[in-house]
Scaffold this motif. Structure first.
Motif, PDB file in Angstrom:
ATOM      1  N   ILE A  77       0.856  -1.191   0.000  1.00  0.00           N
ATOM      2  CA  ILE A  77       0.000   0.000   0.000  1.00  0.00           C
ATOM      3  C   ILE A  77       0.893   1.241   0.000  1.00  0.00           C
ATOM      4  N   PHE A  99      -0.164  -1.768  -4.934  1.00  0.00           N
ATOM      5  CA  PHE A  99       0.742  -2.333  -5.939  1.00  0.00           C
ATOM      6  C   PHE A  99       1.227  -3.668  -5.391  1.00  0.00           C
ATOM      7  N   GLU A 123      11.763   1.930   3.655  1.00  0.00           N
ATOM      8  CA  GLU A 123      10.380   2.179   4.057  1.00  0.00           C
ATOM      9  C   GLU A 123      10.001   1.151   5.119  1.00  0.00           C
ATOM     10  N   GLU A 125       7.696  -0.879   7.443  1.00  0.00           N
ATOM     11  CA  GLU A 125       6.280  -1.184   7.264  1.00  0.00           C
ATOM     12  C   GLU A 125       5.802  -2.339   8.147  1.00  0.00           C
ATOM     13  N   ASP A 154      10.119  -2.141   2.920  1.00  0.00           N
ATOM     14  CA  ASP A 154       9.769  -2.028   1.499  1.00  0.00           C
ATOM     15  C   ASP A 154      10.891  -1.237   0.809  1.00  0.00           C
ATOM     16  N   LYS A 173      10.712  -1.972  -6.544  1.00  0.00           N
ATOM     17  CA  LYS A 173      10.596  -2.439  -5.165  1.00  0.00           C
ATOM     18  C   LYS A 173      10.764  -3.958  -5.067  1.00  0.00           C
TER      19      LYS A 173
END
Ligand code: ZN
Length: 285
Positions: A77, A99, A123, A125, A154, A173
């Protein structure tokens, strides 16, 4: 319960030791995690019943693999914390921005990750793990559909992610190792309030991100309801729920990851990832 993967086998972590699920359940479940998640309610009961004579296994965190090594679907997300949406100069979304990260990007909680360029970002998460086949789930039942939660990163190669003419998040990613998870899948009953967990990432004494999962724009149950209104969720599917503000490419100056650094990502009650970063092969043009 803390379910993890050690040498390719599903284990339950208890303090300093691991218990093999196949032995613990007298051969009913295991050796792999898929067999546990595919019959999650029965497997949980069998693990709790402990019919098998199990010998505790000493382990170190760097021997653990991703708790769910082969999910069939990995959802991620975007823009799901207000401070992150603002730092990217995007409007607060009306619907979740969804995604995928391809499953080959998964790696363990202390595995080294190669940096394919000088533009790799972090990132932190929260990752939700689906525990049953689910379609059309009501938000009030969102937590019941999950097997548990884990820490995730991420990793994002920003140049590839932003290649036009339209945004294409998934490839940038999904380099190998760009989805560390773990150290264990933690069941929700282990957590006080599973919707309000502290989340942080840092390198050395440099704090990169700090927030709480209660700051999610779309909460975990809301994401389960939204995704399951469109696709069928399957046992073992992962949902990377988005990252708080503080990412490297929105800082001035930009702060990308460098070989030799160790990125730590921690979520209250779930544990931490410690990811050594190493120089990797450059991405092709
Ligand atoms: Zn993300």
């Amino acid at each position: 319960m803390r379910l993890a993967t050690l040498a390719g086998r599903a284990v339950v972590l208890e303090g300093e030791v691991a218990l093999d699920v196949e032995v613990l359940t007298g051969g009913e479940f295991g050796p792999d995690t898929r067999s546990v998640l595919d019959s999650w309610d029965r497997a949980r009961g069998a693990i709790a019943a402990r019919t098998g004579a199990v010998a505790p296994i000493a382990y170190s965190v760097d021997e653990l693999g991703p708790p769910v090594p082969e999910p069939r679907q990995v959802f991620a997300i975007g823009l799901n914390y207000v401070d992150h949406a603002r730092e990217t100069h995007q409007p607060i979304p009306d619907h979740p921005v969804v995604f995928t990260k391809f499953p080959s990007a998964l790696t363990g909680p202390a595995s080294p990750v190669e940096l394919p360029s000088a533009g790799v970002d972090y990132e932190a998460e929260l990752v939700a793990v689906v525990g049953r086949t689910a379609r059309g789930i009501d938000e009030t039942e969102g937590w019941d559909v999950l097997a548990g939660l884990m820490v995730g990163q991420d990793f994002s190669e920003r140049e590839i992610q932003s290649r036009g003419p339209a945004p294409q998040y998934s490839l940038g990613k999904s380099f190998p190792g760009f989805a560390p998870t773990g150290p264990a899948l933690v069941t929700v009953d282990e957590l006080g309030d599973p919707g309000d967990l502290g989340i942080r990432s840092w390198i050395g004494d440099e704090v990169l991100q700090t927030s709480r999962t209660s700051q999610l724009i779309f909460s975990v149950p809301t994401l389960v309801a939204y995704l399951s209104s469109i696709v069928t969720l399957l046992p073992g599917d992962l949902i990377f729920t988005g990252t708080p503000g503080g990412v490297g490419n929105r800082r001035d100056p930009k702060r990308f990851l460098r070989p030799g650094e160790v990125l730590v990502t921690e979520i209250e009650g779930l544990g931490r990832l410690e990811t050594p970063l190493v120089a990797g092969r450059r991405a092709t043009a």
